[in-house]
Scaffold this motif. Structure first.
Motif, PDB file in Angstrom:
ATOM      1  N   TYR A 129      -8.028 -17.819  16.311  1.00  0.00           N
ATOM      2  CA  TYR A 129      -7.393 -16.783  17.248  1.00  0.00           C
ATOM      3  C   TYR A 129      -7.437 -15.425  16.716  1.00  0.00           C
ATOM      4  CZ  TYR A 129      -5.204 -21.393  19.053  1.00  0.00           C
ATOM      5  OH  TYR A 129      -5.281 -22.591  19.806  1.00  0.00           O
ATOM      6  N   ALA A 130      -7.247 -15.035  15.405  1.00  0.00           N
ATOM      7  CA  ALA A 130      -7.398 -13.615  15.208  1.00  0.00           C
ATOM      8  C   ALA A 130      -8.678 -13.084  15.185  1.00  0.00           C
ATOM      9  CB  ALA A 130      -6.552 -13.544  13.780  1.00  0.00           C
ATOM     10  N   ASN A 131      -9.651 -13.862  14.709  1.00  0.00           N
ATOM     11  CA  ASN A 131     -11.019 -13.059  14.438  1.00  0.00           C
ATOM     12  C   ASN A 131     -12.050 -14.048  14.871  1.00  0.00           C
ATOM     13  OD1 ASN A 131     -13.344 -11.601  13.563  1.00  0.00           O
ATOM     14  ND2 ASN A 131     -12.343 -10.867  11.958  1.00  0.00           N
ATOM     15  N   PRO A 132     -12.440 -14.547  16.193  1.00  0.00           N
ATOM     16  CA  PRO A 132     -13.235 -15.620  16.326  1.00  0.00           C
ATOM     17  C   PRO A 132     -14.891 -15.265  16.069  1.00  0.00           C
ATOM     18  CG  PRO A 132     -12.410 -14.505  18.427  1.00  0.00           C
ATOM     19  CD  PRO A 132     -11.721 -14.115  17.275  1.00  0.00           C
ATOM     20  N   THR A 189      -4.714  -9.132   7.372  1.00  0.00           N
ATOM     21  CA  THR A 189      -5.250  -7.850   7.008  1.00  0.00           C
ATOM     22  C   THR A 189      -6.366  -7.799   6.133  1.00  0.00           C
ATOM     23  OG1 THR A 189      -3.405  -7.522   5.238  1.00  0.00           O
ATOM     24  CG2 THR A 189      -2.916  -6.792   7.581  1.00  0.00           C
ATOM     25  N   GLN A 190      -6.403  -8.436   4.925  1.00  0.00           N
ATOM     26  CA  GLN A 190      -7.331  -8.464   3.928  1.00  0.00           C
ATOM     27  C   GLN A 190      -8.591  -9.375   4.312  1.00  0.00           C
ATOM     28  OE1 GLN A 190      -7.033  -6.211   1.568  1.00  0.00           O
ATOM     29  NE2 GLN A 190      -5.290  -5.480   2.508  1.00  0.00           N
ATOM     30  N   THR A 191      -8.270 -10.530   4.734  1.00  0.00           N
ATOM     31  CA  THR A 191      -9.335 -11.526   4.890  1.00  0.00           C
ATOM     32  C   THR A 191      -9.822 -11.376   6.506  1.00  0.00           C
ATOM     33  OG1 THR A 191      -8.535 -12.924   3.294  1.00  0.00           O
ATOM     34  CG2 THR A 191     -10.082 -13.970   4.960  1.00  0.00           C
ATOM     35  N   LEU A 192      -8.926 -11.517   7.468  1.00  0.00           N
ATOM     36  CA  LEU A 192      -9.331 -11.546   8.769  1.00  0.00           C
ATOM     37  C   LEU A 192      -9.671 -10.075   9.264  1.00  0.00           C
ATOM     38  CD1 LEU A 192      -7.314 -14.569  10.055  1.00  0.00           C
ATOM     39  CD2 LEU A 192      -9.420 -14.469   9.125  1.00  0.00           C
ATOM     40  N   LYS A 193      -9.230  -9.089   8.728  1.00  0.00           N
ATOM     41  CA  LYS A 193      -9.544  -7.721   9.120  1.00  0.00           C
ATOM     42  C   LYS A 193      -8.712  -7.288  10.325  1.00  0.00           C
ATOM     43  CE  LYS A 193     -12.134  -7.711   5.587  1.00  0.00           C
ATOM     44  NZ  LYS A 193     -11.917  -7.291   4.181  1.00  0.00           N
ATOM     45  N   VAL A 194      -7.732  -7.805  10.413  1.00  0.00           N
ATOM     46  CA  VAL A 194      -6.627  -7.470  11.823  1.00  0.00           C
ATOM     47  C   VAL A 194      -6.202  -6.080  11.238  1.00  0.00           C
ATOM     48  CG1 VAL A 194      -4.912  -8.147  13.194  1.00  0.00           C
ATOM     49  CG2 VAL A 194      -6.291  -9.869  12.298  1.00  0.00           C
ATOM     50  N   ASP A 195      -5.999  -5.338  12.296  1.00  0.00           N
ATOM     51  CA  ASP A 195      -5.474  -3.998  11.734  1.00  0.00           C
ATOM     52  C   ASP A 195      -4.012  -4.064  11.424  1.00  0.00           C
ATOM     53  OD1 ASP A 195      -3.579  -2.490  13.973  1.00  0.00           O
ATOM     54  OD2 ASP A 195      -5.227  -3.926  14.971  1.00  0.00           O
ATOM     55  N   SER A 196      -3.617  -3.313  10.654  1.00  0.00           N
ATOM     56  CA  SER A 196      -2.313  -3.565   9.770  1.00  0.00           C
ATOM     57  C   SER A 196      -1.069  -3.566  10.918  1.00  0.00           C
ATOM     58  CB  SER A 196      -2.131  -2.319   8.770  1.00  0.00           C
ATOM     59  OG  SER A 196      -2.097  -1.171   9.256  1.00  0.00           O
ATOM     60  N   LYS A 197      -1.212  -2.492  11.844  1.00  0.00           N
ATOM     61  CA  LYS A 197      -0.107  -2.324  12.590  1.00  0.00           C
ATOM     62  C   LYS A 197       0.099  -3.633  13.703  1.00  0.00           C
ATOM     63  CE  LYS A 197      -0.250   2.604  13.262  1.00  0.00           C
ATOM     64  NZ  LYS A 197      -0.356   3.722  14.122  1.00  0.00           N
ATOM     65  N   THR A 198      -1.214  -4.368  14.149  1.00  0.00           N
ATOM     66  CA  THR A 198      -0.961  -5.333  14.885  1.00  0.00           C
ATOM     67  C   THR A 198      -0.543  -6.644  14.111  1.00  0.00           C
ATOM     68  OG1 THR A 198      -2.985  -4.661  16.224  1.00  0.00           O
ATOM     69  CG2 THR A 198      -2.512  -7.216  16.049  1.00  0.00           C
ATOM     70  N   ALA A 199      -1.068  -6.734  12.723  1.00  0.00           N
ATOM     71  CA  ALA A 199      -0.571  -7.610  11.950  1.00  0.00           C
ATOM     72  C   ALA A 199       0.770  -7.870  11.580  1.00  0.00           C
ATOM     73  CB  ALA A 199      -1.396  -7.835  10.605  1.00  0.00           C
ATOM     74  N   ASN A 200       1.185  -6.547  11.320  1.00  0.00           N
ATOM     75  CA  ASN A 200       2.796  -6.260  11.014  1.00  0.00           C
ATOM     76  C   ASN A 200       3.792  -6.617  12.425  1.00  0.00           C
ATOM     77  OD1 ASN A 200       2.099  -5.403   8.389  1.00  0.00           O
ATOM     78  ND2 ASN A 200       2.198  -3.148   8.936  1.00  0.00           N
ATOM     79  N   THR A 201       3.105  -6.373  13.329  1.00  0.00           N
ATOM     80  CA  THR A 201       3.971  -6.559  14.704  1.00  0.00           C
ATOM     81  C   THR A 201       3.997  -7.843  14.810  1.00  0.00           C
ATOM     82  OG1 THR A 201       3.202  -4.445  15.618  1.00  0.00           O
ATOM     83  CG2 THR A 201       3.904  -6.143  16.915  1.00  0.00           C
ATOM     84  N   LEU A 202       2.918  -8.765  14.657  1.00  0.00           N
ATOM     85  CA  LEU A 202       2.885 -10.237  14.954  1.00  0.00           C
ATOM     86  C   LEU A 202       3.770 -10.727  13.991  1.00  0.00           C
ATOM     87  CD1 LEU A 202      -0.927 -10.797  15.750  1.00  0.00           C
ATOM     88  CD2 LEU A 202       0.782 -11.276  17.215  1.00  0.00           C
ATOM     89  N   SER A 262     -14.067  -5.576  11.459  1.00  0.00           N
ATOM     90  CA  SER A 262     -12.649  -5.699  11.876  1.00  0.00           C
ATOM     91  C   SER A 262     -12.505  -6.729  12.975  1.00  0.00           C
ATOM     92  CB  SER A 262     -12.028  -4.292  12.038  1.00  0.00           C
ATOM     93  OG  SER A 262     -12.458  -3.739  13.205  1.00  0.00           O
ATOM     94  N   ALA A 263     -11.160  -7.015  13.094  1.00  0.00           N
ATOM     95  CA  ALA A 263     -11.185  -7.930  14.255  1.00  0.00           C
ATOM     96  C   ALA A 263     -11.031  -7.331  15.612  1.00  0.00           C
ATOM     97  CB  ALA A 263      -9.704  -8.800  14.102  1.00  0.00           C
ATOM     98  N   ALA A 264     -11.702  -7.766  16.495  1.00  0.00           N
ATOM     99  CA  ALA A 264     -11.680  -6.879  17.700  1.00  0.00           C
ATOM    100  C   ALA A 264     -10.563  -7.228  18.505  1.00  0.00           C
ATOM    101  CB  ALA A 264     -12.864  -7.387  18.549  1.00  0.00           C
ATOM    102  N   PRO A 265      -9.640  -6.279  18.981  1.00  0.00           N
ATOM    103  CA  PRO A 265      -8.196  -6.253  19.688  1.00  0.00           C
ATOM    104  C   PRO A 265      -8.479  -7.048  20.911  1.00  0.00           C
ATOM    105  CG  PRO A 265      -8.466  -4.028  18.885  1.00  0.00           C
ATOM    106  CD  PRO A 265      -9.724  -4.762  18.321  1.00  0.00           C
TER     107      PRO A 265
END
Length: 560
Positions: free
Chosen positions: A344-347, A282-295, A453-456
């Motif tokens: 894999y999360a933020n190419p 969430t903080q470094t790779l900028k994956v949205d919190s809902k996606t990161a939490n789910t994974l 942010s990481a593109a979904p």
């Protein structure tokens, strides 16, 4: 869980010797596990709402400093854990296992519930963060006596040859606690919507009350450990457990081996494998919190049974081989695994780091190592301000020395952005300069190809999940054997004290501060993976100590 425990107890020839029925065995594991579940639930809830806590309780600071100070809430509780281990370990060895972890769960649960009732900075001013830190300290003291009591209690009830299996159920509570916290926070966020940051954040703390009531009811119905009861009846329990545990070199040597060879490596692996990935995503790779939490939640569900698998395996092959398996693999692969998460999360971020390097020009004498476990120091030099922002942006950067006394600048391609020295400004001036600096950095990074942010559509969800499950496996291999190993290393009369102190020194001072140390290393070195050097070095030391000095314990008689 109950059916597996029934099979274990039913197949044991030692049940009658322990005077323990199947229901008593299940209750012992359940009662002990619920307390540690409570411990980890609170820990993860606080971490998941740390950004909101930063806004509500440290509103007078800039966003970066507020977030770091919110993380210090972890540090406050973790730093006092060893003191709690000394206090409650002594009580547990002198008065009893059951009584002690009844007291610890009441204190711990009260502190968790109380956090949800605290006034915020807008209402109470400086009193708000003082009360927050006070409750974290109180909870840290109680936790210092919680896990040791739970593991000792279960081990002293466990049939011969089943201690690894039995105590591994307690180890699952760390993962289960995080899973429960994620579910509650996600559900609360969904229900409260935009109100979550205003008042919804309180709900996860407040809903801990039913868990406390159930845990307390179950623990109150438990019987005292049969081993402790026998010692009390025979008058062989310790009257000075602290002196016996740490004033006797023979036992102190074992305490130091337990700390260096078992607890140190295990705790940094646990935090780096189960807690730090969520911050990193969430903080470094900028994956949205809902996606990161789910994974992370799915990885936890997949990985949770591995604790019991490795615990049962240790009953067959030994504690030491399972521990070393996890230590060596984790130490050797942390860097490629985290680089894989970026891939894999933020190419897009990975590409930008390679194609658009960032250079920080600064007077090196004003660049601080931003480790602040007490939360009392502010980093206001132009170098520190720039480092904090760049560390949060996900950009790798190189620091180059500049003229003494000069204001730091950030070079990105043909763009040069001037930082600011907050120490020479009024609060209003500092706030304005910070807003301008952040905006300029954000524009420059965007132009250079750094994603906000990481593109979904670019996230490889299966790849991220596979790496997260692998990390969970490392945590399971090392943590699953800790309870049984520490119980088996120490004599019954001083077991609670001898167990609790090394465990909580490691958990509180080495593991609990891992996010803070890692962030400081990232800001210092300028590489998003540099925070991994801390756990890797600790693991290397722990592996050497375990190989050279840790004895195998699985066949030890815990009655003596």
């Amino acid at each position: 869980m109950q059916s597996m425990l029934e099979q274990a107890v039913g197949g044991s020839t030692n049940a009658s010797a322990l005077q323990m029925s199947k229901s008593e065995a299940r209750s012992a594991v359940l009662g002990a596990s619920l307390g540690t579940l409570f411990e980890w639930y609170d820990f993860y809830v606080y971490g998941l709402v740390a950004t909101v806590v930063a806004k509500r309780f440290f509103a007078g600071l800039d966003p970066t400093s507020a977030f770091i100070l919110a993380l210090m809430g972890f540090g406050a509780g973790f730093i006092v854990r060893p003191l709690g281990a000394v206090i409650f370990g002594r009580i547990g060895d002198m008065i009893g296992r059951k009584y002690t972890f009844l007291v610890t769960i009441v204190i711990m649960g009260g502190a968790t519930f109380g956090t949800g009732l605290l006034p915020t900075y807008e209402v109470a001013g400086i009193l708000a963060p003082v009360l927050l830190v006070g409750l974290r300290l109180l909870q840290g003291l109680a936790i210092g006596g919680e896990y040791g009591g739970a593991a000792v209690y279960v081990s002293e009830h466990a049939p011969k040859g089943k201690r690894g299996f039995y105590t591994s159920w307690i180890q699952t509570t760390g993962t289960a606690g995080m899973l429960l916290a994620l579910v509650v926070v996600i559900a609360t966020t969904f229900v409260t919507g935009d109100h979550f940051s205003v008042w919804g954040w309180r709900i996860p703390f407040l809903v801990s009350l039913p868990l406390l009531v159930v845990s307390l009811k179950i623990r109150a119905s438990l019987h005292e450990s049969p081993i402790f009861k026998k010692m009390k009846e025979q008058g062989t329990s310790s009257r000075a457990p602290l002196r016996e545990a740490f004033g006797n070199w023979k036992n102190l040597r074992v305490v130091l081996i337990a700390l260096g060879g078992v607890c140190a490596g295990q705790t940094v692996i646990y935090f780096t494998c189960q807690f730090f990935p969520l911050f990193f995503l969430t903080q470094t790779l900028k994956v949205d919190s809902k996606t990161a939490n789910t994974l992370v939640m799915v990885a936890l569900m997949i990985g949770c049974p591995l604790f019991v698998v490795f615990g049962a395996l240790s009953d067959r092959v030994g504690r030491k081989p399972v521990l070393l398996f996890g230590l060596i693999l984790a130490g050797a692969t942390f860097f490629p695994i985290y680089k894989g998460l970026t891939h894999y999360a933020n190419p897009a971020l990975e590409r930008a780091q390679k194609l658009a390097p960032v250079i920080l020009h600064a007077d090196l004498s004003e660049c601080s190592f931003q480790f602040n476990p007490t939360g009392t120091k502010r980093f206001t030099s132009s170098c520190d301000v720039a480092k904090q922002l760049l560390a949060q942006s996900g950009a790798n950067y190189e620091t180059v020395g500049a003229t003494a006394g000069s204001i730091a600048t950030v070079e990105l391609g043909n763009t040069v952005i001037r930082s600011y020295a907050a120490s020479s400004m009024t609060p209003a001036e500092s706030a304005g300069a910070d807003k301008s600096f952040r905006s300029s950095i954000a524009v420059a990074l965007k132009q250079a190809g750094y994603p906000a942010s990481a593109a979904p559509t670019e996230i490889n969800y299966f790849g991220v999940l596979a790496l997260l499950v692998l990390l969970m496996g490392y945590a399971a291999a090392t943590y699953s054997v800790v309870g049984a190993t520490l119980v088996e290393l120490f004599p019954a009369r001083i077991r609670y004290t001898s167990f609790s102190v090394p465990y909580h020194v490691a958990t509180g001072w080495l593991g609990g501060l891992q996010p803070t140390v890692s962030f400081a290393l990232i800001a210092q070195i300028g590489n998003i993976y540099s925070g991994l050097w801390y756990p890797t070095i600790v693991i290397a030391v722990s592996t050497v100590v375990a190989v050279l000095f840790l004895r195998e314990t699985k066949n030890v008689d815990v009655h003596v």
